[in-house]
Scaffold this motif. Structure first.
Motif, PDB file in Angstrom:
ATOM      1  N   VAL A 147      54.218  -3.345 112.925  1.00  0.00           N
ATOM      2  CA  VAL A 147      54.989  -2.667 111.877  1.00  0.00           C
ATOM      3  C   VAL A 147      54.714  -1.175 111.957  1.00  0.00           C
ATOM      4  O   VAL A 147      53.556  -0.744 111.896  1.00  0.00           O
ATOM      5  N   LYS A 148      55.770  -0.387 112.105  1.00  0.00           N
ATOM      6  CA  LYS A 148      55.650   1.071 112.121  1.00  0.00           C
ATOM      7  C   LYS A 148      56.355   1.632 110.894  1.00  0.00           C
ATOM      8  O   LYS A 148      57.540   1.366 110.675  1.00  0.00           O
ATOM      9  N   ILE A 186      45.767  -5.468 110.381  1.00  0.00           N
ATOM     10  CA  ILE A 186      44.875  -4.320 110.566  1.00  0.00           C
ATOM     11  C   ILE A 186      45.706  -3.063 110.769  1.00  0.00           C
ATOM     12  O   ILE A 186      46.710  -3.079 111.489  1.00  0.00           O
ATOM     13  N   VAL A 187      45.305  -1.984 110.122  1.00  0.00           N
ATOM     14  CA  VAL A 187      45.947  -0.680 110.291  1.00  0.00           C
ATOM     15  C   VAL A 187      45.297   0.006 111.480  1.00  0.00           C
ATOM     16  O   VAL A 187      44.080   0.239 111.479  1.00  0.00           O
ATOM     17  N   THR A 188      46.077   0.341 112.501  1.00  0.00           N
ATOM     18  CA  THR A 188      45.517   1.021 113.674  1.00  0.00           C
ATOM     19  C   THR A 188      45.820   2.514 113.697  1.00  0.00           C
ATOM     20  O   THR A 188      45.181   3.243 114.452  1.00  0.00           O
ATOM     21  N   GLU A 189      46.765   2.945 112.874  1.00  0.00           N
ATOM     22  CA  GLU A 189      47.043   4.383 112.732  1.00  0.00           C
ATOM     23  C   GLU A 189      47.542   4.645 111.319  1.00  0.00           C
ATOM     24  O   GLU A 189      48.252   3.827 110.737  1.00  0.00           O
ATOM     25  N   GLY A 190      47.159   5.809 110.782  1.00  0.00           N
ATOM     26  CA  GLY A 190      47.700   6.249 109.510  1.00  0.00           C
ATOM     27  C   GLY A 190      47.091   5.551 108.314  1.00  0.00           C
ATOM     28  O   GLY A 190      46.061   4.884 108.389  1.00  0.00           O
ATOM     29  N   SER A 191      47.770   5.690 107.169  1.00  0.00           N
ATOM     30  CA  SER A 191      47.297   5.097 105.918  1.00  0.00           C
ATOM     31  C   SER A 191      48.488   4.879 105.010  1.00  0.00           C
ATOM     32  O   SER A 191      49.574   5.429 105.218  1.00  0.00           O
ATOM     33  N   GLY A 192      48.272   4.074 103.981  1.00  0.00           N
ATOM     34  CA  GLY A 192      49.349   3.780 103.045  1.00  0.00           C
ATOM     35  C   GLY A 192      48.922   2.723 102.056  1.00  0.00           C
ATOM     36  O   GLY A 192      47.753   2.636 101.687  1.00  0.00           O
ATOM     37  N   SER A 226      54.118   0.849 102.337  1.00  0.00           N
ATOM     38  CA  SER A 226      54.506   2.255 102.273  1.00  0.00           C
ATOM     39  C   SER A 226      53.435   3.100 102.941  1.00  0.00           C
ATOM     40  O   SER A 226      52.244   2.781 102.893  1.00  0.00           O
ATOM     41  N   GLY A 227      53.871   4.151 103.606  1.00  0.00           N
ATOM     42  CA  GLY A 227      52.928   5.025 104.291  1.00  0.00           C
ATOM     43  C   GLY A 227      53.673   6.041 105.122  1.00  0.00           C
ATOM     44  O   GLY A 227      54.904   6.126 105.093  1.00  0.00           O
ATOM     45  N   GLU A 228      52.921   6.794 105.871  1.00  0.00           N
ATOM     46  CA  GLU A 228      53.498   7.816 106.745  1.00  0.00           C
ATOM     47  C   GLU A 228      52.756   7.791 108.066  1.00  0.00           C
ATOM     48  O   GLU A 228      51.535   7.962 108.101  1.00  0.00           O
ATOM     49  N   GLY A 229      53.485   7.554 109.155  1.00  0.00           N
ATOM     50  CA  GLY A 229      52.856   7.487 110.460  1.00  0.00           C
ATOM     51  C   GLY A 229      51.885   6.333 110.566  1.00  0.00           C
ATOM     52  O   GLY A 229      50.851   6.441 111.230  1.00  0.00           O
TER      53      GLY A 229
END
Length: 430
Positions: free
Chosen positions: A353-354, A378-384, A418-421
């Motif tokens: 999911v991007k 697991i989140v591998t980049e960014g935050s949200g 929801s998030g950015e990048g």
């Protein structure tokens, strides 16, 4: 709030010799960024694997309570879903049928295969100290950095070209076996029983060659390559052979470079290894998902126990280009920014999911519809954030997430992301 349908869990880190050291490892990066309780970075330690699931050798825990995830799920079976509870006996004890991992590979893993379910039952019954459960272990590797691996047998003509061109390799194969294989390589279908039998004979001859023979031939081969004495037909494996031999000097597994496909995957590309498919991961960082099992049959590139007879007996001997093992991402019915990796096994699938903002919005949003079984993400980049429930309702809630953090998502939960990048890898079973 552990009665919530979404909550943070604490994964476990595994240090194996083949892992990348310190913050060069995605495993260490995620563990450090997510502030895993008790994690202290050692820049000289090889951080090889991050485990997310209920496997007893490295079980995840609920962050808020430190309770084993399996214990929490056993007490709250609705989080598993009725379909999973009815299909998988272990699910009633809170055990998820898949194990989700991050792997960070500096040094090649062993030449190995995994048994099918029937073979696993036999091996577990006969050698329970080695094969500790009776389950199969199909697995999918999804690259998050450039990744290389050996997987599946080469097409027969390619293997034949190595036998003809590489004397150090062909010397390990008795002349009668070599001649029979070469006579079939360009004329027989790779699926024909005689072709499979001939491939089995070649592989078995190489893997059972005497130490005195293969070690002297390997030394001659590497010496020749280092001197630059390379024929065109073997030029594509020189770097791999030298690399493997430097990591495992005098190991018979180095000769698998002439029998197995060598593949390079870019981030977002994936391969699937079914039962009976020989493989070895060589380098890179990946997401890996597999059926929950410890069953590995090894043959080379390892100091661990080698079980050549069972490995030779259990392989499919399916000779084909590496595309046979590829799992191609396809658009899912989850949204435009969601890719589905769906291998041909029931225990797991994985979403990528991007989430990025569009149209001037401050954050991006994606909604995942309910999945009928449990998920781990697991989140591998960014935050949200991950939110559930109708806005303003008493059952609504949310979890803030950042790089390296891991969450469990209960069955039947619609999730607004929801998030950015932000990039999230999401393993699930239905």
């Amino acid at each position: 709030m552990t009665t919530a349908p979404i909550f943070r869990i604490v994964p476990t880190t595994q240090k194996y010799d083949w892992g990348k050291k310190g913050l060069a490892s995605k495993v260490a990066q995620f563990a450090a960024a997510s502030k895993i309780p008790g994690f202290e970075l050692d820049e000289n330690a090889p951080y090889a694997e991050l485990w997310m699931g209920t496997h007893p050798s490295g079980p995840s825990r609920v962050l808020d309570t430190n309770e084993l995830l399996s214990a929490h799920l056993a007490k709250n079976p609705h989080l598993m879903g009725t379909q999973v509870l009815s299909k998988y006996e272990d699910a009633k004890a809170g055990n998820i049928p898949f194990l989700f991992k991050v792997l960070a590979i500096e040094k090649a893993l062993s030449i190995q295969t995994h048994p099918d379910k029937e073979t696993a039952k036999v091996l577990h019954r006969e050698k329970p100290d080695i094969y500790k459960d009776d389950n199969h272990k199909p697995e999918m590797a999804l690259a998050i950095t450039p990744f290389t691996a050996l997987c599946g047998f080469l097409p027969l003509p390619k293997l034949a070209s190595y036998i003809r061109a590489v004397p150090e390799f062909s010397s390990l194969i008795p002349p009668a076996i070599s001649a029979h294989f070469l006579s079939l390589a360009s004329t027989s279908s790779p699926d024909a029983p005689d072709a499979k039998a001939a491939l089995r004979d070649v592989f078995s001859a190489v893997m059972t060659a005497s130490d005195s023979l293969f070690k002297s031939e390997l030394a001659k081969l590497v010496d020749r390559y280092k001197k630059g004495e390379v024929k065109e037909e073997e030029s594509d494996v020189v770097e791999l052979v030298v690399r493997l031999e430097s990591q495992f000097p005098g190991d018979i597994g180095v000769f698998c470079a002439f029998m197995l496909n060598y593949v390079t995957l870019e981030p977002g590309e994936a391969i699937f290894l079914a039962a009976g498919e020989p493989h070895a991961y060589v380098s890179g960082d990946i997401m890996e998902c597999m059926a929950t099992s410890d069953n590995v049959i090894r043959a080379g590139l390892t100091p661990k126990l080698r079980d050549i007879p069972n490995l030779v007996a259990g392989l499919t001997y399916a000779a084909a280009p590496p595309a046979r093992h590829r799992v191609f991402a396809r658009a899912a019915a989850f949204g435009a920014a969601v890719d589905l990796y769906d291998p041909p096994v029931p225990e797991f699938s994985v979403l990528q999911v991007k989430v990025s903002s569009t149209g001037g919005e401050a954050v991006g949003r994606e909604t995942l519809p309910p999945i009928a079984g449990p998920s781990i993400a697991i989140v591998t980049e960014g935050s949200g954030s991950l939110r559930w429930g109708a806005q303003g309702s008493k059952d609504a809630g949310g979890v803030e997430v950042g790089t390296g953090q891991v969450v469990f998502v209960g069955a039947g939960t619609e999730v607004e992301i929801s998030g950015e990048g932000m990039i999230v890898y999401w393993a699930f079973v239905e």
